[in-house]
Design a protein around this motif. Sequence first.
Motif, short mmCIF file in Angstrom:
data_model
loop_
_atom_site.label_atom_id
_atom_site.label_comp_id
_atom_site.label_asym_id
_atom_site.label_seq_id
_atom_site.Cartn_x
_atom_site.Cartn_y
_atom_site.Cartn_z
N TYR A 1 -4.09 16.58 -0.63
CA TYR A 1 -3.06 15.56 -0.46
C TYR A 1 -1.89 16.03 0.40
CZ TYR A 1 -5.32 12.96 -4.26
OH TYR A 1 -6.21 12.26 -5.03
N GLY B 1 -2.88 12.25 -6.99
CA GLY B 1 -2.76 11.25 -5.93
C GLY B 1 -1.61 10.29 -6.20
N PHE C 1 -2.56 6.25 -0.32
CA PHE C 1 -3.00 7.19 -1.35
C PHE C 1 -4.07 6.57 -2.25
CE2 PHE C 1 0.66 9.73 -0.19
CZ PHE C 1 0.21 11.01 -0.43
N ALA D 1 1.85 10.02 -4.04
CA ALA D 1 2.28 8.73 -3.49
C ALA D 1 3.74 8.47 -3.86
CB ALA D 1 1.38 7.61 -4.01
#
Length: 497
Positions: free
Chosen positions: A297, A141, A324, A145
């Motif tokens: 994601y 994550g 995120f 991001a």
Amino acid sequence: MEPKVSIAEEMSAMGELVNKCSTCLELGHLNQMATQTVHGVQFAARVSNCETCVEMNKKGKCLEKNKGVVLESDYHKSENSSFVHSVINMVGMLIGKLSLFLLIMKYLRNSISLSGLGQLSTPYALEKAGWSTAFILVGLGMACAYTSHLLGKCLQEDASSKNYQDIGEQAFGRKGRIIASTFIYLEIFFALVSYTISLSDNLSLVFAGTHIELPWLHLSTTQILTVIAVLVALPSIWLRDLSSISFLSFGGIIMSLLIFSTVGSIAVFGGVKANKSIPVLQLSKIPEISGLYLFSYAGHIVFPNLYKAMKDPSKFTKVSITSFALVTALYSALSFLGAKLFGPSVSSQITLSMPPHHLATKIALWATILTPMTKYALEFAPFAVQLEHSLPPSMSSRTKTLVRGAVGSTLLLLILALALSLPYFEHVLGLTGSLVSSFICLVFPCVFYLKICWHQVGVAGKVLNVMLIVVGGVFGITGTVSSSRSLIESIQMAHSH
């Protein structure tokens, strides 16, 4: 000296050009703007030769780039998404559960096709590989991001770049665009296969006890029901008016909201105790489950369009971090909740593990069934747009509609055949995440950024990006090998029985 042009004359000329541009839309020279995604992919409609829009580049903001014209004028799209709107929109694309109703209403011809498959599989991934892989989930994550931030940096370098493919072309020319487009289409295709498998799996529970037999068709009841469901959705492929498809997208968002809400209600009111044990770490399972985490994601394809839609693009990095952080927290909570609720019996889709007679379960199952049926037309739209542009300009609008409808129907039937032949949701989804999403989310943004901004990046930044390229490549290769092997083994076991 050139004669001065009055404001009235300028506005009159502008209005005339806008009318001509609208005429192009009606004649089929331009396709309507549409935002399409497996998890949120936006594709701006392009045309090969539209002199009117080229001329508007002088008076409006229609942007001519390479093969076509990307409509970015104030007549087609306004860039006024606030920080909060952008965060909600990005979160919605990532989790497949939220979106801005106001944005949908504002951009009547635009829609966001969301994929909520990834988060449904995170409890399964956590339970199979161990609770310590939550650190991988969080780490990915953070990495995603950062790579979304890199896409914003690339867009800052070239104002003419509007989408993911443009960034690829900005970095490596036509080859970069082709590679980016290929991976985008692969992700859409495999996501639709996964959706169809999900549809089939949930149909088998909703219609448990139902028996359908056709003597001339050697298919099980579940397979026949899946064929019927896909055939019901098939006419939507023929829709040429993308504003109608936008309505379908909103229906899919509602269905996804229902799915997420019902999972939480089972934990609170379903009578299932969250007391199952979770293993600490199953090292051998990491390559396979990494693809499931990465797919969760997968939203980077549409992030450049979000950047361009912001009133203040300088806040895009904050939007990425906030979005995120929220999504990662949600994934982590859902992963632990699902794994603790169902333990080793947790399914690759958490909806299949929920108590069958509970009302929330029935709602979740029906939502999961209806969601794919709202996705087919949306996800096919990028193929349709490119296909229509490749057809001869002399071809009539009706003939083009017949061609795109026939090709779309053929592709959908191919997707149906693959889904019925490979009914292994977790393996197909993991393969998609490893083979495609790992490169779109991790590898390509870093490679594009280094190529475009090499002289502006410090040593530490170069090292970090190279490390992410290596990590993304390792996850992509090992995950692809592991998921492919598991898929082949599942097929062999099924044939042996």
